[in-house]
Design a protein around this motif. Structure first.
Motif, PDB file in Angstrom:
ATOM      1  N   UNK A  19      -1.476 -11.317  -7.056  1.00 43.70           N
ATOM      2  CA  UNK A  19      -0.849 -12.193  -8.039  1.00 43.70           C
ATOM      3  C   UNK A  19       0.652 -12.292  -7.822  1.00 43.70           C
ATOM      4  N   UNK A  20       1.222 -11.293  -7.123  1.00 41.51           N
ATOM      5  CA  UNK A  20       2.673 -11.191  -6.992  1.00 41.51           C
ATOM      6  C   UNK A  20       3.045 -10.686  -5.610  1.00 41.51           C
ATOM      7  N   UNK A  21       4.186 -11.142  -5.124  1.00 38.52           N
ATOM      8  CA  UNK A  21       4.771 -10.619  -3.892  1.00 38.52           C
ATOM      9  C   UNK A  21       6.035  -9.864  -4.261  1.00 38.52           C
ATOM     10  N   UNK A  22       6.106  -8.600  -3.881  1.00 36.02           N
ATOM     11  CA  UNK A  22       7.281  -7.774  -4.143  1.00 36.02           C
ATOM     12  C   UNK A  22       8.145  -7.683  -2.901  1.00 36.02           C
ATOM     13  N   UNK A  23       9.434  -7.973  -3.058  1.00 30.59           N
ATOM     14  CA  UNK A  23      10.393  -7.699  -1.987  1.00 30.59           C
ATOM     15  C   UNK A  23      10.599  -6.193  -1.969  1.00 30.59           C
ATOM     16  N   UNK A  24      10.097  -5.521  -0.943  1.00 28.24           N
ATOM     17  CA  UNK A  24       9.976  -4.065  -0.965  1.00 28.24           C
ATOM     18  C   UNK A  24      11.178  -3.285  -0.505  1.00 28.24           C
ATOM     19  N   UNK A  25      12.269  -3.963  -0.122  1.00 27.46           N
ATOM     20  CA  UNK A  25      13.471  -3.243   0.314  1.00 27.46           C
ATOM     21  C   UNK A  25      14.677  -4.144   0.158  1.00 27.46           C
ATOM     22  N   UNK A  26      15.836  -3.534   0.253  1.00 25.70           N
ATOM     23  CA  UNK A  26      17.094  -4.278   0.193  1.00 25.70           C
ATOM     24  C   UNK A  26      17.680  -4.340   1.605  1.00 25.70           C
ATOM     25  N   UNK A  27      17.730  -5.510   2.234  1.00 24.82           N
ATOM     26  CA  UNK A  27      18.240  -5.606   3.603  1.00 24.82           C
ATOM     27  C   UNK A  27      19.744  -5.418   3.672  1.00 24.82           C
TER      28      UNK A  27
END
Length: 349
Positions: free
Chosen positions: A77-85
């Motif tokens: 249902x959701x896409x999580x941005x898993x890190x901070x570039x």
């Protein structure tokens, strides 16, 4: 957000090329501690493997896929941005993946300082760092909170304060207690589904935001309120948010989070010894409300078993406090120290 009825989410985590390294701490935190289902991780460099095979310490499993198309087959249902570039902005190839995901009807969830909602008009986006409107100044209501409040503080930023807080919460639940975790950073908010990223709040209102979070946690009448710490008084970039959180949450006791004492906090800024920084935190807290440091949570990542044991023993000896690595072993000794401090304070009231 403060607290609202959060929807149940099925996450696909975007962590392209970085899932196995420490920069993906948002991905790791959600997998280890989150209540929502993680249907997959997207990282083409590890495609075909599984989370449990790459990072078994996370305690949960999911497939690792190479493309969004493969992820969509698992009905997230959701896409999580898993890190901070590096640089704080997403690369264009990541943005393109998110655009396709949004067109497919998926919610975009991001804890970055870069706000993504303007990039996806009309699409569901949860910019976790967007603070709620109407945060008040600190009022003093926090002094009247009934459940005991414990706050994690650190010798440095990124030293394991969220991990320690969540491991203590887990230990408390295993002991039959009803603790309440207060999330104050992006990963903690994503895990819990509520909270405020206090580092995104205008400085005059950080204490007020922290107080409101504790007041909200107290509404459920928990046995113990565990507040996730941020930054460090000894870090020149993040000390401001640390101070506002310390005073606004009105803690009854503090848990010091520490690591390798020989590393620098910042260029030419030595990391203070646990004993010294514990005294500093107690003195600063006492300006508003006395709060003793009752235990030390050590981050021994990168050390072998012998080195970890030696560091834990040395810090316990130096500080005269219980010390443990709650991730490597158990948070039970830290929880016991917090509960003992609560009993002592209750007797003194």
């Amino acid at each position: 957000m403060i607290r609202s009825a959060a929807p149940e989410r099925r996450y696909a985590i975007l962590a392209e090329g970085r899932f196995a390294d420490s920069s993906a701490k948002t991905a790791h935190g959600l997998i280890r501690y989150g209540k929502d289902e993680v249907v997959c991780v997207m990282d083409s460099t590890l495609a075909g493997e599984r989370v449990a095979g790459v990072l078994p310490d996370l305690g949960r499993d999911a497939p690792i896929v190479g493309t969004l198309e493969e992820a969509l087959e698992l009905s997230p249902t959701s896409v999580l941005v898993g890190l901070a570039p590096a640089g704080g902005r997403l690369p264009e190839e990541w943005m393109e993946t998110l655009r396709v995901a949004a067109e497919a009807g998926l919610e975009i969830v991001s804890g970055l300082h870069q706000r993504l909602a303007p990039e996806f008009p009309g699409k569901p986006v949860w910019d976790v760092r967007e603070p709620p409107e109407g945060i008040p100044l600190f009022s003093g209501e926090g002094f009247e909170v009934g459940p005991k409040v414990a706050l994690t503080v650190g010798t440095d930023s990124a030293i394991g304060k969220m991990t320690a807080t969540l491991e203590i919460e887990r230990a408390a639940r295993e002991a039959g207690l009803s603790p309440e975790f207060v999330p104050t950073g992006q990963t903690g908010v994503i895990i819990a589904g509520w909270g405020i990223c206090v580092d995104a709040v205008v400085s005059d209102f950080v204490a007020g935001a922290s107080e409101q979070l504790v007041l909200e946690a107290a509404r459920t009448s928990p046995d113990l309120i565990l507040v996730e710490g941020q930054g460090s008084l000894g870090h020149p970039a993040y000390s401001g948010v640390t101070l506002g959180l310390m005073h606004g949450s009105c803690p009854d006791c503090l848990i010091l989070c520490a690591g390798d004492p020989y590393e620098e906090v910042f260029r030419d800024v030595p990391r203070p010894s646990p004993a010294r920084v514990a005294r500093l935190y107690e003195e600063v807290a006492a300006l508003i409300k006395p709060a003793p440091v009752v235990a030390v949570s050590l981050n021994t990542r990168g050390l072998d078993e012998k080195e970890a044991r030696e560091l834990i023993a040395a810090v316990a000896d130096e500080t005269g406090l219980p010390a443990a690595d709650p991730f490597r072993d158990s948070a039970a000794p830290i929880l016991e120290a917090v509960l003992e401090a609560s009993k002592s304070r209750a007797v003194g009231l």
